[in-house]
Design a protein around this motif. Structure first.
Motif, short mmCIF file in Angstrom:
data_model
loop_
_atom_site.label_atom_id
_atom_site.label_comp_id
_atom_site.label_asym_id
_atom_site.label_seq_id
_atom_site.Cartn_x
_atom_site.Cartn_y
_atom_site.Cartn_z
N ILE A 1 -26.54 -91.83 26.04
CA ILE A 1 -25.71 -90.64 25.97
C ILE A 1 -26.58 -89.39 26.11
CG2 ILE A 1 -24.09 -91.86 24.46
CD1 ILE A 1 -25.15 -90.28 22.13
N ALA A 2 -25.92 -88.28 26.33
CA ALA A 2 -26.64 -87.02 26.49
C ALA A 2 -27.37 -86.66 25.20
CB ALA A 2 -25.67 -85.91 26.88
N GLY A 3 -28.60 -86.18 25.36
CA GLY A 3 -29.41 -85.81 24.21
C GLY A 3 -30.27 -86.92 23.65
N THR A 4 -30.28 -88.09 24.30
CA THR A 4 -31.09 -89.21 23.81
C THR A 4 -32.58 -88.89 23.95
OG1 THR A 4 -29.39 -90.81 24.39
CG2 THR A 4 -31.63 -91.65 24.13
N PRO A 5 -33.37 -88.98 22.87
CA PRO A 5 -34.81 -88.75 22.99
C PRO A 5 -35.50 -89.93 23.67
CG PRO A 5 -34.03 -88.48 20.71
CD PRO A 5 -32.95 -89.18 21.47
N VAL A 6 -36.24 -89.65 24.70
CA VAL A 6 -36.98 -90.68 25.45
C VAL A 6 -38.44 -90.64 25.00
CG1 VAL A 6 -37.74 -91.43 27.73
CG2 VAL A 6 -35.42 -90.56 27.41
N LEU A 7 -38.96 -91.81 24.67
CA LEU A 7 -40.33 -91.91 24.18
C LEU A 7 -41.32 -92.30 25.27
CD1 LEU A 7 -39.67 -93.74 20.78
CD2 LEU A 7 -39.76 -91.29 21.25
N ASP A 8 -40.88 -93.08 26.25
CA ASP A 8 -41.83 -93.54 27.27
C ASP A 8 -41.06 -94.03 28.50
OD1 ASP A 8 -44.20 -94.03 28.47
OD2 ASP A 8 -44.74 -95.79 27.29
N ILE A 9 -41.75 -94.04 29.62
CA ILE A 9 -41.24 -94.55 30.89
C ILE A 9 -42.28 -95.53 31.45
CG2 ILE A 9 -40.41 -93.96 33.21
CD1 ILE A 9 -40.06 -91.09 32.19
N ILE B 1 -47.74 -94.28 13.29
CA ILE B 1 -47.88 -93.16 14.21
C ILE B 1 -46.59 -92.35 14.20
CG2 ILE B 1 -49.52 -94.38 15.69
CD1 ILE B 1 -47.22 -94.87 17.62
N GLN B 2 -46.69 -91.12 14.62
CA GLN B 2 -45.54 -90.23 14.73
C GLN B 2 -45.23 -90.06 16.21
OE1 GLN B 2 -46.06 -86.41 12.96
NE2 GLN B 2 -43.95 -85.73 13.38
N THR B 3 -44.04 -90.50 16.60
CA THR B 3 -43.65 -90.43 17.99
C THR B 3 -43.19 -89.02 18.36
OG1 THR B 3 -41.39 -91.11 17.46
CG2 THR B 3 -42.97 -92.85 18.00
N VAL B 4 -43.44 -88.66 19.60
CA VAL B 4 -43.03 -87.36 20.14
C VAL B 4 -42.25 -87.63 21.41
CG1 VAL B 4 -43.78 -85.14 21.03
CG2 VAL B 4 -45.04 -86.22 19.15
N PRO B 5 -40.98 -87.22 21.51
CA PRO B 5 -40.21 -87.44 22.74
C PRO B 5 -40.85 -86.72 23.92
CG PRO B 5 -38.76 -86.85 20.91
CD PRO B 5 -40.16 -86.60 20.45
N ILE B 6 -40.87 -87.40 25.06
CA ILE B 6 -41.38 -86.78 26.28
C ILE B 6 -40.29 -86.00 27.00
CG2 ILE B 6 -43.12 -88.57 26.56
CD1 ILE B 6 -41.35 -89.80 28.71
N GLY B 7 -39.05 -86.19 26.58
CA GLY B 7 -37.92 -85.49 27.17
C GLY B 7 -36.62 -86.00 26.58
N TYR B 8 -35.53 -85.37 27.00
CA TYR B 8 -34.21 -85.73 26.49
C TYR B 8 -33.28 -85.99 27.68
CZ TYR B 8 -35.88 -84.11 21.97
OH TYR B 8 -36.60 -83.95 20.81
#
Length: 453
Positions: free
Chosen positions: A203-211, A83-90
């Motif tokens: 760190i700042a700019g870290t891609p978040v995948l899930d919560i 699968i191709q992951t998409v960040p939900i936010g940074y």
């Protein structure tokens, strides 16, 4: 040959040291070459799979399809794990660079961050956070985007082991086949499409995948074990027999008390009717006595239930246990001690904690910073924190970072430069490391922050 003079002996020793250093450098170069070769091979495989997907070149008929090649449909790709992951936010964090960022979230409690859900993921991102404010902690699944390369090894050298090698899956090293990170952060508040976090190590700019919310009943092995024990007792195979026996004993006790009460009641009625000299106070006395006996009956019934439940628990714990078959892991069951095991170097690492000191100049410079979101018209020229709420909180954060020794094994053991620089929120920290301590020398505002004010 005659004995060597002192001058020749010193030169030979220096040459031996240089040869030893050269051998180590050659070994490091070989390791870098091997990792670069593996990375190049992976890149070539990914390029071939991409080219075959767009149809520029077809796969060879004699070759079997690679398991890493993308599937034709999204459903098949999901089933195969491609699968191709998409960040939900940074992440917007008080740590702007890798240097000085805590390796674990518990090291620096005052560290704070914000995460805003992108509208490209949800049309109404605030709807995805409804109900999250009911939890105190959340799991953050993110990507190690600052690794610098995609290579990885089966064994790594954790900084706390001071150069010793262990398997990558027994550590939390960022250099993994899938560079995924997991951290448990404290949820301070939720505002619209933004969540405010503390106790973070990103760190700042870290891609978040899930919560995901942290639920102790599911995530804590001790809470999970207690719930399993309750379920085991309730679902015991002899529950029906025990319940029938319990009901039988209850009915026997109830019959005994009922007969006793009826007997007392009849005696009370006879005494009232036959004795003409009995007063109404005596009648009320018998009435109160019946009320007391009913309370005693309820207490005794409850006591019998408690005793039977305890006896049932003892019977379950004393029941013979069937040993697990060979090759399986024995899980804790009811009646056994519940525990969780970790590697010994986690609790007692070879690298100990450091004492953190501040020079008077560093204390004055740190006290000059204004707390986050607090400014005054007469103090606009003073530096200001963006996340930290007070100079005392910044002091605690600096102590947390330095006490865990953020240096790498190379800087700790082989580098002669003992100066160390890192950024915390809007402050540039300059410190140096001694034997068993770290001392903060300067705390200056970041240049970008000065220019913006």
């Amino acid at each position: 040959m005659g004995p060597l003079c002192d001058c020749c002996g010193e030169r030979i020793n220096k040459l031996d040291q240089q040869i030893s250093v050269m051998r180590k450098e050659i070994k490091n170069l070989r390791q870098m070459l091997d990792s670069a070769t593996r990375g190049h091979r992976k890149h070539m495989i990914s390029i071939q799979s991409a080219v075959s997907t767009i149809g520029l070149c077809g796969p060879d008929k004699d070759q079997t399809p690679s398991p890493s090649s993308p599937a034709a449909s999204p459903q098949a790709a999901l089933e195969r794990g491609s699968i191709q992951t998409v960040p939900i936010g940074y992440i917007t964090s008080c740590f702007s660079v890798k240097n000085g960022t805590p390796r674990q979230p518990t090291i620096c409690g005052p560290s704070r961050a914000e995460l805003r859900i992108h509208r490209s993921v949800f049309n109404n991102p605030e709807h995805a956070l409804v109900g999250l404010e009911q939890y105190s902690h959340v799991w953050i699944i993110f990507l190690f985007h600052k690794n610098g390369h995609l290579s990885y090894k089966a064994k790594v050298k954790p900084p706390r082991l001071n150069g010793q090698r262990v398997g990558v899956y027994s550590t939390r090293s960022p250099h993994r086949p899938n560079a995924l990170g997991l951290t448990l952060a404290r949820l301070d508040k939720v505002e619209g499409d933004t969540i405010h976090l503390s106790n973070i190590d990103m760190i700042a700019g870290t891609p978040v995948l899930d919560i995901k919310p942290y639920i102790p009943e599911y995530d804590n092995p001790f809470s999970r074990m207690s719930s399993d024990e309750t379920t085991h007792v309730l679902n015991h195979p002899n529950d029906s027999d025990d319940q029938s026996a319990l009901k039988g004993e209850q009915s026997d006790h109830n019959d005994d008390f009922s007969s006793f009460l009826s007997k007392d009641k009849s005696e009370a009625e006879v005494s009232v009717t036959d004795s003409s000299e009995s007063s109404s106070a005596q009648f009320f006395l018998h009435k109160d006595l019946r009320h007391v006996l009913e309370e005693v009956k309820a207490y005794a019934t409850q006591r019998d239930l408690c005793q039977l439940s305890c006896a049932k628990a003892d019977q379950v714990s004393d029941s013979p246990k069937t040993p697990p078959p060979d090759g399986t892991v024995e899980h804790p069951c009811f009646g056994e001690e519940v525990y969780s095991a970790v590697a010994g170097w986690i609790r007692e690492p070879p690298v100990g904690g450091l004492e953190v000191r501040f020079t008077p100049q560093a204390e004055r410079e740190l006290a000059d910073f204004l707390p986050a979101h607090l400014s005054g018209p007469s103090e606009s020229d003073r530096p200001r924190f963006k996340f930290l709420r007070s100079p005392e909180e910044a002091t605690a954060a600096i102590r947390g970072v330095l006490s865990a020794d953020p240096r790498s094994v190379y800087r700790r053991t082989r580098c002669r430069d003992r100066l160390f620089f890192f950024t915390l929120d809007t402050a540039d920290i300059t410190c140096w490391f001694g034997q068993g301590f770290a001392e903060v020398l300067r705390v200056r505002p970041v240049e970008q922050c000065i220019s913006s004010t």
